[in-house]
Design a protein around this motif. Structure first.
Motif, short mmCIF file in Angstrom:
data_model
loop_
_atom_site.label_atom_id
_atom_site.label_comp_id
_atom_site.label_asym_id
_atom_site.label_seq_id
_atom_site.Cartn_x
_atom_site.Cartn_y
_atom_site.Cartn_z
N UNK A 1 -13.44 -35.31 26.90
CA UNK A 1 -12.64 -36.50 26.54
C UNK A 1 -13.47 -37.38 25.60
N UNK A 2 -12.87 -37.76 24.51
CA UNK A 2 -13.62 -38.60 23.59
C UNK A 2 -12.79 -39.81 23.18
N UNK A 3 -13.50 -40.78 22.68
CA UNK A 3 -12.85 -42.05 22.38
C UNK A 3 -13.06 -42.39 20.91
N UNK A 4 -12.03 -42.96 20.30
CA UNK A 4 -12.13 -43.34 18.90
C UNK A 4 -12.59 -44.79 18.80
N UNK A 5 -13.64 -45.03 18.07
CA UNK A 5 -14.11 -46.40 17.86
C UNK A 5 -13.46 -46.93 16.59
N UNK A 6 -13.00 -48.17 16.66
CA UNK A 6 -12.31 -48.70 15.48
C UNK A 6 -13.31 -49.28 14.47
N UNK A 7 -12.97 -49.14 13.21
CA UNK A 7 -13.88 -49.55 12.13
C UNK A 7 -14.01 -51.06 12.01
N UNK A 8 -12.92 -51.73 12.31
CA UNK A 8 -12.90 -53.18 12.12
C UNK A 8 -14.05 -53.82 12.89
N UNK A 10 -16.73 -52.32 14.01
CA UNK A 10 -18.00 -51.83 13.50
C UNK A 10 -18.48 -52.68 12.32
N UNK B 40 -6.85 -50.64 5.33
CA UNK B 40 -7.18 -50.09 6.64
C UNK B 40 -5.88 -49.67 7.30
N UNK B 44 -6.73 -49.33 12.70
CA UNK B 44 -8.11 -49.71 12.35
C UNK B 44 -9.11 -48.56 12.55
N UNK B 45 -8.65 -47.36 12.38
CA UNK B 45 -9.50 -46.19 12.54
C UNK B 45 -10.05 -45.72 11.19
N UNK B 127 -13.15 -56.05 3.77
CA UNK B 127 -14.33 -56.21 4.60
C UNK B 127 -15.56 -56.01 3.72
N UNK B 262 -15.13 -43.52 11.78
CA UNK B 262 -16.20 -43.32 12.76
C UNK B 262 -15.93 -42.04 13.54
N UNK B 264 -15.58 -39.66 16.80
CA UNK B 264 -15.20 -39.92 18.19
C UNK B 264 -16.46 -39.83 19.06
N UNK B 265 -16.50 -40.65 20.11
CA UNK B 265 -17.67 -40.58 21.00
C UNK B 265 -17.22 -40.14 22.39
N UNK B 266 -18.12 -39.45 23.09
CA UNK B 266 -17.82 -39.02 24.46
C UNK B 266 -17.73 -40.25 25.35
N UNK B 267 -16.73 -40.25 26.20
CA UNK B 267 -16.58 -41.39 27.12
C UNK B 267 -17.55 -41.28 28.28
#
Lengths: 14, 267
Positions: A1-8, A10, B40, B44-45, B127, B262, B264-267
Motif C-alpha cells: 500500500x502506498x500513499x501519494x504525497x501532494x506537491x502543493x 512539498x 497544477x 495537487x499531485x 509556486x 512526487x 508514492x511512499x509506503x504507508x
C-alpha cells in the motif's frame, strides 16, 4: 500500500 | 501592452494538447523574457511548468509584466479550430480589462477567427519551484519521447482494465531502466537498455545513475506527461526518492515543458 504525497505541500515547505 | 505573434499555430496547439487533459486551468505569466506557464491538477499531485522565451515568438512585445489565469479546456477547444499554419496573435490591452484576445489568421484565405478569454482563478499556482542541483537526483534517464509514450501505452493496455490507480514502478540500475506494472492476472515489465548506436545517433537512451533507485508513480499521470512528445524528440526523467520526479521536454532552443510528480511512499 502506498500513499501519494501532494506537491502543493512539498513546494510550500521547502 | 502585450502583443505577441507566432507565424505557425503548431507550437501553441501542441502545448495545449500536452497539458489540457490533466490541467483544467493555468497561470500564464508574461514578462520581458517570455511566457512562463504553470498549472497544477485538481488533486495537487502533478504540476506542469512551461517556459517559452521571447525568441520563440516571431514578434514579442510586453512592456509590463502580466499574470493571467486561463481555462485550458476552453483554449484547447479554440485552438482545435486553428490550422497548423495559421498566424496567431495574442493581445491584451493597456487597461488590463481581465481578458486576453487570441486571433487566428489563415495565410491562405485570409479568414480571421477571434477568441476573447476571461481571466479565471487558478489552483494555487504559480509556486516558487527551485532548480534542484543535479547531485540530488539518484538517476537520470534520457530517451526518445516517442519511446516513452509507447512504453506508457503498453503499460496502460496491460495494467489498466478500467483501473484509474494503476501504479508503475520505475527502477534504474547501471545499464537499464525497468518499467513494471501489475495487472489483474499478472505483471508486466518493460526493460530499456542504454543504447547509443552509430546509425541512430539522435535516438539514444542514456542512463546516468549515482545509486540504484526504484520509485512508484501513478500510470495515468505518466500517460498524460508523455503527450509532451509533440514538443520534443527527447524526454529526460530525473528521479529521486526525496524530490519530485521531473519529466522534461526541451523545446528547441527556446524553452522547456517540465512535469513534476512526487513518488508514492509506503504507508
Amino acid at each position: 500500500i502506498s500513499q501519494q504525497v501532494v506537491l502543493h505541500k512539498f513546494f510550500q515547505h521547502i | 501592452i502585450l502583443e505577441l505573434r507566432l507565424v505557425q499555430a503548431t507550437l501553441f496547439k501542441n502545448v495545449l494538447e500536452a497539458i489540457s487533459d490533466l490541467f483544467s486551468k493555468a497561470n500564464f505569466d508574461f514578462s520581458g523574457t517570455g511566457l512562463e506557464l504553470q498549472a497544477m491538477d485538481t488533486s495537487h499531485v502533478a504540476l506542469v511548468a512551461l517556459l517559452l522565451r521571447a525568441e520563440a515568438f516571431n514578434h514579442y512585445l510586453c512592456d509590463r509584466d502580466l499574470s493571467m489565469g486561463l481555462n485550458l479546456a476552453d483554449m484547447a477547444k479554440a485552438f482545435r479550430c486553428a490550422n497548423n499554419d495559421d498566424i496567431i496573435t495574442i493581445k491584451a490591452e493597456e487597461d488590463w480589462s481581465d481578458t486576453v484576445t487570441f486571433t487566428f489568421e489563415s495565410p491562405e484565405d485570409g479568414e480571421i477567427s477571434i477568441f476573447d478569454f476571461d481571466f479565471v482563478g487558478t489552483n494555487g499556482v504559480p509556486l516558487e519551484i527551485p532548480e534542484f542541483p543535479e547531485s540530488e537526483y539518484q538517476a537520470k534517464v534520457r530517451m526518445p519521447s516517442a519511446k516513452f509514450m509507447r512504453i506508457c501505452k503498453k503499460l496502460s493496455s496491460f495494467g489498466d482494465s478500467g483501473d484509474r490507480d494503476t501504479v508503475v514502478i520505475i527502477s534504474v540500475d547501471k545499464e537499464c531502466v525497468n518499467f513494471f506494472t501489475r495487472g489483474k492476472t499478472g505483471t508486466s515489465t518493460i526493460v530499456c537498455r542504454q543504447t547509443q548506436t552509430v546509425d541512430k545517433p539522435k535516438e539514444p537512451t542514456l542512463i546516468e545513475m549515482k545509486e540504484q533507485v526504484s520509485l512508484a508513480f501513478d500510470l495515468r499521470y505518466m500517460n498524460s506527461f508523455s503527450k509532451g512528445s509533440t514538443l520534443s524528440d527527447q524526454v529526460t526523467i530525473s528521479l529521486s526518492s526525496n524530490l519530485p520526479a521531473v519529466f522534461e521536454y526541451k523545446i528547441a532552443e527556446t524553452g522547456y515543458i517540465r512535469y513534476y510528480m512526487l513518488p508514492r511512499i509506503e504507508e
